[in-house]
Write an enzyme that holds these catalytic residues in place. Structure first.
Site, mmCIF file in Angstrom:
data_model
loop_
_atom_site.group_PDB
_atom_site.id
_atom_site.type_symbol
_atom_site.label_atom_id
_atom_site.label_comp_id
_atom_site.label_asym_id
_atom_site.label_seq_id
_atom_site.Cartn_x
_atom_site.Cartn_y
_atom_site.Cartn_z
ATOM 1 C CB ILE A 60 -0.807 -1.341 -3.636
ATOM 2 C CG1 ILE A 60 -0.834 -1.320 -2.115
ATOM 3 C CG2 ILE A 60 -1.020 0.044 -4.246
ATOM 4 C CD1 ILE A 60 0.371 -0.620 -1.492
ATOM 5 C CB CYS A 61 -6.238 -2.839 -2.830
ATOM 6 S SG CYS A 61 -6.054 -4.333 -1.815
ATOM 7 C CB ALA A 62 -7.646 -0.832 1.511
ATOM 8 C CB THR A 88 -2.735 1.789 0.914
ATOM 9 O OG1 THR A 88 -2.620 1.562 -0.501
ATOM 10 C CG2 THR A 88 -2.395 3.228 1.201
#
Length: 107
Positions: A60-62, A88
């Site tokens: 996961i990232c932004a 996120t």
């Protein structure tokens, strides 16, 4: 590269899935999925050997862009990595919990 939506990810997270957050430490401190391990892209290659094999790893990232890249790299070395679409930001926007605070293991 495989990608899952937030509903699939939420179900896996609720069952204790391994989550790698590939954002930078300041982004992680500002808010991350509870239980997510920090593995910034800048050190991902070094951390790739520590990623367990034989089970899904949710990256996961932004928003989902960096996690796609990271999941491709991890899959290339044998990890069962999948990218979380929406990242996120989407996780928080859909009412799921975030944790703020220091990076685990940081002084």
């Amino acid at each position: 590269m495989r990608e899952v939506d937030l509903d699939v990810f939420a179900a896996a997270w609720a069952e204790g899935a391994l989550v790698l957050d590939v954002r930078e430490p300041d982004e992680y401190r500002a808010g991350h999925v509870p239980g997510a391990r920090l593995a910034p892209l800048s050190v991902l290659a070094a951390a790739a050997g520590e990623v367990p094999r034989g089970r899904p790893v949710y990256v996961i990232c932004a928003s989902g862009n960096r996690s796609q890249w990271a999941a491709e790299r991890l899959a290339a070395v044998g990890a069962g990595a999948v990218s979380v679409a929406g990242g996120t930001s989407g996780w928080a926007r859909t009412g799921h919990p975030l944790v703020t605070g220091p990076v685990p293991g940081a002084a």
